[in-house]
Design an enzyme around this catalytic site. Structure first.
Site, PDB file in Angstrom:
ATOM      1  N   ASP A 180     -27.860  52.418  37.903  1.00  0.00           N
ATOM      2  CA  ASP A 180     -27.377  51.783  36.680  1.00  0.00           C
ATOM      3  C   ASP A 180     -28.565  51.166  35.964  1.00  0.00           C
ATOM      4  OD1 ASP A 180     -25.572  50.613  34.680  1.00  0.00           O
ATOM      5  OD2 ASP A 180     -24.027  50.956  36.198  1.00  0.00           O
ATOM      6  N   CYS A 212     -12.080  53.394  32.096  1.00  0.00           N
ATOM      7  CA  CYS A 212     -11.088  52.314  31.949  1.00  0.00           C
ATOM      8  C   CYS A 212     -10.631  52.254  30.492  1.00  0.00           C
ATOM      9  CB  CYS A 212     -11.665  50.978  32.411  1.00  0.00           C
ATOM     10  SG  CYS A 212     -13.197  50.521  31.568  1.00  0.00           S
TER      11      CYS A 212
END
Length: 383
Positions: free
Chosen positions: A230, A326
């Site tokens: 990340d 999401c």
């Protein structure tokens, strides 16, 4: 422009995208302002089993219930809404802090945007930046401490609009026994059978904040090589979480995972890749304020395809890609899976017990069923 909510500002193009899926975008948008019905914990079975952890909770007079589907998930109801007292002293907080304080979590210093001149022991009310009262409680710091300390507890929340357990105060949190995670995110661990792999190489291309990474580490254990990638700004927090949970064999790398095949020092191809790319986040609940446009969605959709492209390069023939978001839009979910199929991925049916909505591309969780909005697809590299 259609006006669905006083706090959520989505332009007409984005609402039309939601209309095409749900038929009534305003109903869905208004549901986004409410929390899910349940607060979930994933029990870290590498450190403790469910029976022993529930026993610890019972000894502390804390009630949780076993999930009906996932053996290592437990839940407590989220109650509310309640009226809260409004005190003279006010504290304004950022989006992330708003959503947790609204559910009863204590406020920590990094979440503060601005505040009145408070003193330790003052009764204060916490507001979102758009002036929605979230919770009331007692200040744990003086005003000057905000700038001196920069971290630590700021307000002990005593009354909030909605109430759920305070994760940091639950027994076993510091020991890494538990992790707070939505049930759709936990379910990712159920759609992959570790018995299908032998000493697999697993790459999580969008690893922070660490929920899906944790459930994969828990399921596969030390008989796996797991590389988590990340942005560099997220590495410190991710390492702290992974260390608390005891997943010390996981390799955490800061970088741009769209170019992972060039940056990673590996010779073999991956058995399993997780892609949970940046998205419009429309499924995250509760939302107290948000502003998105159709253009935001279009830009992000193009960005998401870059992660799918790189996942294809990283995977071995027959390897598995788990794609999840999401958010609620078709463009960021099903349309991206159609793009993946055009590259040489085949969709594999997700065979898990749940009341998620199934289609030819994956499964959807939606706020009208009491869940956060979430999409999951399982793909096999055949090309």
């Amino acid at each position: 422009m259609k006006n669905c909510s006083e706090t959520l500002n989505y332009n007409i193009g984005l609402l039309e995208e939601l209309d095409s899926i749900f038929g009534n975008s305003c109903k869905i948008v208004n549901l986004l302002t409410k929390p899910p019905k349940r607060f979930y914990l994933r029990i870290n079975t590498l450190k403790i089993n469910k029976k022993d952890y529930l026993k610890i909770l019972k000894e502390n007079n804390i009630n949780f219930y076993e999930d009906e589907i996932i053996d290592y998930a437990i839940w407590a109801p989220i109650n509310g809404p309640y009226e809260i007292p409004i005190h003279d002293k006010k504290v304004y907080v950022n989006k992330y802090a708003s959503e947790s304080v609204y559910l009863g979590s204590n406020l920590y210093i990094p979440g503060i945007l601005k505040t009145d001149k408070i003193k330790k022991g003052d009764k204060v009310t916490i507001f979102s930046k758009n002036n929605i009262p979230l919770a009331s409680g007692t200040s744990a710091i003086d005003y000057d401490d905000i700038y001196k300390l920069k971290n630590g507890l700021a307000v002990i929340v005593e009354e909030s609009v909605y109430r759920s357990p305070k994760i940091r105060e639950l027994p076993g949190f510091n020991e890494g026994y538990i992790y707070s995670q939505s049930i759709p995110s936990i379910l990712i661990g159920e759609i992959i059978d570790p018995n299908e792999f032998y000493k697999p190489l697993i790459i999580d291309m969008n690893a922070a904040p660490g929920g899906k990474l944790g459930v994969i580490a828990q399921k596969f254990g030390r008989n796996s090589r797991i590389i988590a990638i990340d942005r560099p700004s997220k590495v410190k927090d991710l390492k702290e979480k992974i260390n608390r949970l005891g997943y010390d064999w996981v390799e955490i790398i800061g970088g741009d995972s769209r170019y992972a095949s060039q940056e990673l020092n590996i010779n073999e191809k991956a058995d399993l890749v997780l892609v949970d790319p940046p998205c419009t986040n429309l499924g995250v609940i509760p939302k107290l304020y948000d502003q998105k446009t159709l253009r935001d969605m279009i830009v992000l959709t193009k960005y998401q395809k870059q992660f799918i492209n790189e996942a294809f390069r990283l995977l071995k023939h027959g390897g598995t890609l788990i794609y999840s978001t999401c958010t609620l839009t078709y463009s960021e979910n099903e349309a991206n899976i159609r793009y993946a199929m055009s590259m040489g991925f085949d969709v594999e049916e997700i065979k898990v017990k749940s009341d998620a909505l199934k289609n030819d591309y994956g499964i959807r969780f939606t706020p009208d069923r009491g869940y956060p909005g979430f999409f999951i697809s399982k793909l096999i590299k055949s090309g």
